[in-house]
Design a protein around this motif. Sequence first.
Motif, PDB file in Angstrom:
ATOM      1  N   SER A  32       2.854  65.431 -58.881  1.00 19.90           N
ATOM      2  CA  SER A  32       2.374  64.834 -60.129  1.00 19.90           C
ATOM      3  C   SER A  32       3.453  64.997 -61.189  1.00 19.90           C
ATOM      4  O   SER A  32       4.305  65.870 -61.091  1.00 19.90           O
ATOM      5  N   LEU A  33       3.414  64.133 -62.195  1.00 21.15           N
ATOM      6  CA  LEU A  33       4.422  64.162 -63.250  1.00 21.15           C
ATOM      7  C   LEU A  33       3.774  63.740 -64.553  1.00 21.15           C
ATOM      8  O   LEU A  33       2.926  62.841 -64.576  1.00 21.15           O
ATOM      9  N   GLU A  34       4.155  64.396 -65.633  1.00 21.94           N
ATOM     10  CA  GLU A  34       3.667  64.049 -66.957  1.00 21.94           C
ATOM     11  C   GLU A  34       4.851  63.961 -67.913  1.00 21.94           C
ATOM     12  O   GLU A  34       5.674  64.869 -67.974  1.00 21.94           O
ATOM     13  N   ALA A  67       6.235  72.729 -63.555  1.00 22.62           N
ATOM     14  CA  ALA A  67       7.626  73.020 -63.916  1.00 22.62           C
ATOM     15  C   ALA A  67       8.138  72.047 -64.975  1.00 22.62           C
ATOM     16  O   ALA A  67       7.727  70.893 -65.035  1.00 22.62           O
ATOM     17  N   TYR A  68       9.038  72.519 -65.792  1.00 22.61           N
ATOM     18  CA  TYR A  68       9.671  71.727 -66.840  1.00 22.61           C
ATOM     19  C   TYR A  68      10.731  70.807 -66.221  1.00 22.61           C
ATOM     20  O   TYR A  68      11.416  71.202 -65.291  1.00 22.61           O
ATOM     21  N   TRP A  69      10.861  69.585 -66.739  1.00 20.92           N
ATOM     22  CA  TRP A  69      11.910  68.675 -66.280  1.00 20.92           C
ATOM     23  C   TRP A  69      12.411  67.857 -67.468  1.00 20.92           C
ATOM     24  O   TRP A  69      11.724  67.701 -68.475  1.00 20.92           O
ATOM     25  N   GLU A  70      13.620  67.357 -67.346  1.00 17.67           N
ATOM     26  CA  GLU A  70      14.164  66.402 -68.314  1.00 17.67           C
ATOM     27  C   GLU A  70      15.180  65.524 -67.604  1.00 17.67           C
ATOM     28  O   GLU A  70      15.780  65.923 -66.615  1.00 17.67           O
ATOM     29  N   LEU A  71      15.326  64.316 -68.128  1.00 22.58           N
ATOM     30  CA  LEU A  71      16.224  63.335 -67.535  1.00 22.58           C
ATOM     31  C   LEU A  71      16.869  62.550 -68.665  1.00 22.58           C
ATOM     32  O   LEU A  71      16.185  62.085 -69.572  1.00 22.58           O
ATOM     33  N   ALA A  76      16.837  48.117 -77.610  1.00 18.82           N
ATOM     34  CA  ALA A  76      17.661  48.951 -76.724  1.00 18.82           C
ATOM     35  C   ALA A  76      16.872  49.160 -75.437  1.00 18.82           C
ATOM     36  O   ALA A  76      15.646  49.270 -75.473  1.00 18.82           O
ATOM     37  N   LEU A  77      17.558  49.205 -74.328  1.00 17.75           N
ATOM     38  CA  LEU A  77      16.928  49.393 -73.025  1.00 17.75           C
ATOM     39  C   LEU A  77      17.575  50.541 -72.252  1.00 17.75           C
ATOM     40  O   LEU A  77      18.110  50.347 -71.153  1.00 17.75           O
ATOM     41  N   PRO A  78      17.531  51.771 -72.773  1.00 15.63           N
ATOM     42  CA  PRO A  78      18.128  52.881 -72.027  1.00 15.63           C
ATOM     43  C   PRO A  78      17.344  53.164 -70.743  1.00 15.63           C
ATOM     44  O   PRO A  78      16.127  53.019 -70.699  1.00 15.63           O
ATOM     45  N   SER A  79      18.077  53.545 -69.698  1.00 15.15           N
ATOM     46  CA  SER A  79      17.443  53.884 -68.429  1.00 15.15           C
ATOM     47  C   SER A  79      18.224  55.008 -67.765  1.00 15.15           C
ATOM     48  O   SER A  79      19.387  55.247 -68.084  1.00 15.15           O
ATOM     49  N   GLY A  80      17.560  55.682 -66.829  1.00 17.08           N
ATOM     50  CA  GLY A  80      18.210  56.783 -66.129  1.00 17.08           C
ATOM     51  C   GLY A  80      17.547  57.029 -64.794  1.00 17.08           C
ATOM     52  O   GLY A  80      16.475  56.503 -64.507  1.00 17.08           O
ATOM     53  N   ALA A  81      18.197  57.832 -63.972  1.00 18.84           N
ATOM     54  CA  ALA A  81      17.670  58.155 -62.647  1.00 18.84           C
ATOM     55  C   ALA A  81      18.163  59.528 -62.225  1.00 18.84           C
ATOM     56  O   ALA A  81      19.198  60.008 -62.706  1.00 18.84           O
ATOM     57  N   GLY A  82      17.412  60.162 -61.328  1.00 18.73           N
ATOM     58  CA  GLY A  82      17.796  61.476 -60.823  1.00 18.73           C
ATOM     59  C   GLY A  82      16.835  61.933 -59.742  1.00 18.73           C
ATOM     60  O   GLY A  82      16.039  61.144 -59.226  1.00 18.73           O
ATOM     61  N   ASN A  83      16.897  63.212 -59.406  1.00 18.46           N
ATOM     62  CA  ASN A  83      16.028  63.825 -58.402  1.00 18.46           C
ATOM     63  C   ASN A  83      15.500  65.142 -58.954  1.00 18.46           C
ATOM     64  O   ASN A  83      16.222  65.865 -59.648  1.00 18.46           O
ATOM     65  N   LEU A  84      14.240  65.456 -58.627  1.00 22.38           N
ATOM     66  CA  LEU A  84      13.640  66.720 -59.027  1.00 22.38           C
ATOM     67  C   LEU A  84      13.395  67.565 -57.781  1.00 22.38           C
ATOM     68  O   LEU A  84      12.866  67.065 -56.791  1.00 22.38           O
ATOM     69  N   GLY A  94       9.124  66.559 -69.620  1.00 22.82           N
ATOM     70  CA  GLY A  94       7.715  66.930 -69.505  1.00 22.82           C
ATOM     71  C   GLY A  94       7.535  67.991 -68.442  1.00 22.82           C
ATOM     72  O   GLY A  94       8.381  68.860 -68.269  1.00 22.82           O
ATOM     73  N   THR A  95       6.435  67.899 -67.698  1.00 29.63           N
ATOM     74  CA  THR A  95       6.138  68.841 -66.625  1.00 29.63           C
ATOM     75  C   THR A  95       5.851  68.067 -65.341  1.00 29.63           C
ATOM     76  O   THR A  95       5.435  66.918 -65.382  1.00 29.63           O
TER      77      THR A  95
END
Length: 162
Positions: free
Chosen positions: A61-63, A127-131, A110-118, A85-86
């Motif tokens: 799950s992601l928030e 758990a805390y996350w940021e991207l 503006a259309l900022p975008s990003g990608a990654g892996n948790l 978020g978490t």
Amino acid sequence: MSLSRLCPSRVSDSGDADSRVSDVSKLAVRLLAAATCAVAAVGTMAPVAGAAPGAVAGTRSLEVLWAEAHPAWLPVQNGTLTIGGTYTCTDPAGTSVPISFTSLQIMPTALPSGAGNLPCGPGVVGAYWELTSFPTADVHHGYVSVFVTFQGATVPPKQLTA
């Protein structure tokens, strides 16, 4: 030792209507036996240590809770948008789940975008996350609508102030 041996259904009194054992001491023996039985029952029903409560293997799950803009300083530096978020991912340790986002800022557009892996693991619960987005020249402060994809599923869009 079994619970039935620790907690007999009846505690016998030693002696009959003898005056040596008063009614108060009989009651004390019964209360002591009941307390011992209660402690033994709690010990047999206690959960096994080491398992995180509510952590079912394969839970994801992601928030999205916040966004922060780092505006561009043209022409020298592009800006970025960071969201966070978490999340929970109880897949086996060493695995990871893909995450990506696209966002929309208006006035100016503006259309900022990003990608990654948790990372995942048995203890990754809440758990805390940021991207951070890829650098772009048009990121600015203001309202932003964030569209996140987590493990291939789209999370409901979130409107934030960055």
